[in-house]
Design a protein around this motif. Structure first.
Motif, PDB file in Angstrom:
ATOM      1  N   HIS A  80      62.937   3.359  30.121  1.00  0.00           N
ATOM      2  CA  HIS A  80      63.508   2.826  28.884  1.00  0.00           C
ATOM      3  C   HIS A  80      62.654   1.743  28.240  1.00  0.00           C
ATOM      4  O   HIS A  80      62.940   1.354  27.097  1.00  0.00           O
ATOM      5  CB  HIS A  80      64.908   2.260  29.157  1.00  0.00           C
ATOM      6  N   SER A 122      70.202  -1.843  32.325  1.00  0.00           N
ATOM      7  CA  SER A 122      71.395  -1.515  31.526  1.00  0.00           C
ATOM      8  C   SER A 122      71.149  -1.646  30.038  1.00  0.00           C
ATOM      9  O   SER A 122      72.049  -1.344  29.251  1.00  0.00           O
ATOM     10  CB  SER A 122      72.596  -2.393  31.901  1.00  0.00           C
ATOM     11  N   MET A 123      69.967  -2.079  29.587  1.00  0.00           N
ATOM     12  CA  MET A 123      69.668  -2.147  28.164  1.00  0.00           C
ATOM     13  C   MET A 123      68.624  -1.076  27.818  1.00  0.00           C
ATOM     14  O   MET A 123      67.683  -0.846  28.573  1.00  0.00           O
ATOM     15  CB  MET A 123      69.143  -3.524  27.776  1.00  0.00           C
ATOM     16  N   THR A 124      68.834  -0.416  26.663  1.00  0.00           N
ATOM     17  CA  THR A 124      67.947   0.628  26.173  1.00  0.00           C
ATOM     18  C   THR A 124      67.541   0.308  24.745  1.00  0.00           C
ATOM     19  O   THR A 124      68.162  -0.547  24.098  1.00  0.00           O
ATOM     20  CB  THR A 124      68.645   1.997  26.227  1.00  0.00           C
ATOM     21  N   ASP A 132      68.090   2.046  22.119  1.00  0.00           N
ATOM     22  CA  ASP A 132      69.224   2.321  21.233  1.00  0.00           C
ATOM     23  C   ASP A 132      70.221   1.171  21.245  1.00  0.00           C
ATOM     24  O   ASP A 132      70.752   0.779  20.193  1.00  0.00           O
ATOM     25  CB  ASP A 132      69.913   3.619  21.672  1.00  0.00           C
ATOM     26  N   LEU A 133      70.486   0.625  22.417  1.00  0.00           N
ATOM     27  CA  LEU A 133      71.427  -0.496  22.496  1.00  0.00           C
ATOM     28  C   LEU A 133      70.870  -1.727  21.798  1.00  0.00           C
ATOM     29  O   LEU A 133      71.619  -2.456  21.125  1.00  0.00           O
ATOM     30  CB  LEU A 133      71.746  -0.803  23.962  1.00  0.00           C
ATOM     31  N   HIS A 134      69.571  -1.973  21.942  1.00  0.00           N
ATOM     32  CA  HIS A 134      68.970  -3.103  21.232  1.00  0.00           C
ATOM     33  C   HIS A 134      69.054  -2.909  19.716  1.00  0.00           C
ATOM     34  O   HIS A 134      69.352  -3.859  18.981  1.00  0.00           O
ATOM     35  CB  HIS A 134      67.498  -3.257  21.654  1.00  0.00           C
ATOM     36  N   GLN A 161      71.298  -1.105  18.084  1.00  0.00           N
ATOM     37  CA  GLN A 161      72.695  -1.281  17.690  1.00  0.00           C
ATOM     38  C   GLN A 161      73.087  -2.754  17.654  1.00  0.00           C
ATOM     39  O   GLN A 161      73.814  -3.196  16.765  1.00  0.00           O
ATOM     40  CB  GLN A 161      73.610  -0.520  18.649  1.00  0.00           C
ATOM     41  N   ALA A 162      72.598  -3.524  18.635  1.00  0.00           N
ATOM     42  CA  ALA A 162      72.912  -4.953  18.643  1.00  0.00           C
ATOM     43  C   ALA A 162      72.316  -5.660  17.427  1.00  0.00           C
ATOM     44  O   ALA A 162      72.969  -6.507  16.803  1.00  0.00           O
ATOM     45  CB  ALA A 162      72.395  -5.590  19.936  1.00  0.00           C
TER      46      ALA A 162
END
Length: 440
Positions: A262, A268-270, A272-274, A276-277
């Protein structure tokens, strides 16, 4: 010597004798009082010592009682009762089945005395071998082979005991039913011992595999991790297998594999999650900005004129609205959606169909080709066109008309320009704060 002088001396002697007696009596009383005080103090010490000894004895008795209660509680736990009860049943079955086998073989020949001992001992040795195989984690086929040997020895011993029970029918005065009952009981207790021991070993193995609640939660977590992140698991297993044995812990390998798959150092962070945040934080900052009348009017105009290309976070009105002429700060659109007139007009939603002209569609060969601009060129043109615009005027519709591009690209340019303005404002604020700190 005169008579008066003699009497004075006599009176002085008497007074001295009386004073001496008084002093002697006072000294005697003082000695008696001192001895009495010492006696009372000694008695008080003895009473205090006796009370201390009694309290210590009571505490010791209470401690011994508590220790006995704890030992009883520890000894009477279900686990201990099950283990000791199993051993008791095993011993009882051995004591009940072995004499019948000994009598059966000895009645045939005294030389066969070691045979029942070897037969019964073989069954118990194989049962102990099953427990040893479980403890050492040997393959399953080894344990099942040992269980088969236990069953074979126990079944043969049960057959011998059943035959011995039937042999008691005639000579010992037992009826056929009673002899069958005796034979069945001897066969049952012969099978009961190894069966109970095997059940005990099976339960112990399952209990050891199950473990505590924390271990069960840890196993569930590991199973969910393997199911949710299969790519990371494959990379982590390869890293562990490539490293020397024990050199790379599993958690370290998992962290490295997560970064490889990733690209994030934090598990636990990807990406996509970054993303979105970041988008959520930008929407929150936009929502927290106080609205202005000019911004509200511009949004209403955009939602009315460009009903089909409205911004994602804005909702278009359901009824037709009146739209004023565009502000002079925006560049004129070469193909405006609404004709410029002196009075307000009613604009119908873009979803409604418009009648085609009689001339029909222009052929592709007759159309004028438009120059294709790269994203960098579009961004440069947008920066130049909006250099003097306030932040609240950076809208997708305004940028679209200024650089003459599609609504989708205009929304992307809007987000980029807003982010640059926010970064510039943050740098300016930090410099002002540093300047204020130095001047202060």
């Amino acid at each position: 010597m005169s008579l008066s002088t003699y009497r004075q001396e006599q009176r002085a002697d008497q007074a001295a004798t009386a004073e001496q007696r008084r002093l002697d009596a006072a000294a005697t009383d003082e000695r008696h009082a001192e001895r009495q005080r010492a006696k009372d103090e000694r008695a008080a010490r003895l009473r205090e010592q006796a009370r201390t000894d009694q309290a210590a004895d009571r505490a010791a008795r209470l401690q011994r009682r508590q220790e006995r209660a704890e030992r009883r509680a520890a000894a009477l736990t279900p686990e201990n009762i099950y283990r000791r009860g199993t051993l008791g049943l095993v011993a009882s079955s051995g004591l009940a089945s072995l004499p019948a086998q000994v009598l059966h073989f000895v009645s045939i020949s005294p030389l066969l005395l070691p045979l029942p001992l070897a037969l019964e001992g073989a069954a118990w040795v194989m049962a102990a071998a099953v427990a040893y195989a479980d403890a050492r984690g040997l393959p399953g086929w080894v344990r099942w082979m040992l269980r088969g040997l236990v069953v074979a020895c126990a079944a043969f011993a049960a057959h011998i005991n059943y035959g011995y029970g039937l042999s008691l029918e005639g000579p010992h005065g037992l009826s056929h039913q009673d002899a069958s009952t005796v034979g069945a009981g001897l066969a049952a207790v012969t099978i009961l011992g190894p069966a109970v021991f095997e059940i005990r070993q099976w339960v112990s193995t399952i209990a050891a595999a199950t473990g505590s609640a924390e271990e069960r939660d840890r196993r569930r977590h590991a199973a969910r991790r393997r199911r949710h992140h299969r790519k990371v698991l494959r990379v982590a297993n390869r890293l562990v297998s490539a490293a020397p044995f024990g050199a790379l812990p599993a958690e370290d390998a998992w962290g490295r594999a997560w970064g490889i798959v990733h690209g994030c150092d934090e598990p636990s962070m990807t990406p996509d999650l970054h993303r979105q945040a970041a988008e959520s934080a930008e929407r929150m900052r936009t929502a927290q900005q106080p609205p202005t009348p000019a911004k509200n009017a511009e949004k209403a105009a955009e939602s009315a004129v460009n009903r089909s290309t409205a911004e994602l976070e804005e909702s278009a009105p359901q009824a037709p609205v009146l739209v004023e002429a565009e502000s002079t700060r925006l560049a004129p659109d070469p193909a405006p959606d609404v004709e410029s007139i002196d009075r307000p007009v009613t604009v119908v939603a873009a979803a409604q169909s418009r009648p085609r002209r009689a001339t029909g569609r222009v052929p592709r060969s007759a159309r004028t080709s438009r120059p294709q601009r790269s994203p960098e060129q579009l961004l440069d043109e947008a920066r130049t066109a909006t250099a003097n615009w306030p932040v609240e005027d950076l809208t997708a519709e305004g940028i679209r008309k200024a650089v003459r591009t599609s609504p989708q690209k205009a929304r992307g340019l809007r987000e980029t320009l807003r982010a640059e303005r926010a970064a510039d404002n943050a740098i300016t604020d930090s410099r002002l704060a540093d300047t204020a700190g130095v001047s202060g």
